[in-house]
Design a protein around this motif. Structure first.
Motif: not given
Length: 194
Positions: A47-54, A57-58, A105-107
């Protein structure tokens, strides 16, 4: 509380060869070979994620979620899966945490997130295994949990259900079309056929 994809700010999509192959296998009722010692998932799930706060942490984890409460078996005369009774009691060990979790998120957004190592088992879960039951239907669900520093400690959780990943668990492939499709896409895998 997790929010479904349609309510989420985060957008996600399955990427690469896996999405195409999952969709192709779904038309035949995809089968996933499982056993007590564990079997790797094929096709892989990416999967590819977009829109997370860079900078936040998630946690990212994958769930094999039961689709119904039924046990299924393959009817060779009709070449179809039939409901043959109630499902076995489900395990609460149907979750696989991505080995890089938690990560900023950036990772997570830098590249596709790959789930190549989880194994499905009908035995006791160990390490990177997801414990599931034979003859039952599942779908893959991706969970994204933002780690909160707020006083209420309520983590923001999103879940994404990938309907194209629906599969039924088997000890060996029952449907020749599924076995042939998997073998054609990856000749190195062992595709046992009933």
């Amino acid at each position: 509380t997790c929010y479904e994809k349609k309510k989420a700010v985060v957008s996600t999509q399955s990427t690469g060869e896996g999405a195409e192959l999952w969709t192709q296998l779904r038309q035949f009722q995809n089968e996933m070979v499982v056993g007590p010692t564990g079997r790797r998932m094929f096709p892989n799930f990416n999967v590819r994620l977009n829109g997370l706060w860079p900078t936040r942490f998630y946690h990212i984890f994958l769930e094999a979620r039961p689709i119904d409460h039924n046990k299924h078996s393959f009817d060779y005369q009709t070449q179809r899966w039939l409901i043959t009774g109630p499902a076995e009691m489900e395990s609460n060990k149907r979750i696989y945490y991505h080995p890089e979790t938690p990560l900023q998120g950036s990772g997570w957004m830098r590249k596709p997130i790959s789930f190549k190592t989880p194994k499905f088992t009908t035995g006791r879960r160990e390490g990177n295994m997801i414990e599931i039951r034979k003859g039952q239907k599942y779908v893959l669900v991706l969970h994204v949990v933002e780690i909160s520093d707020e006083e209420d400690q309520s983590n923001k959780c999103l879940e994404f259900v990938f309907e194209e990943t629906e599969f039924i668990t088997v000890s060996s492939h029952q449907n020749q079309a599924v076995a042939a499709t998997k073998l054609n896409r990856n000749g190195r895998i062992n595709v046992p056929v009933h």
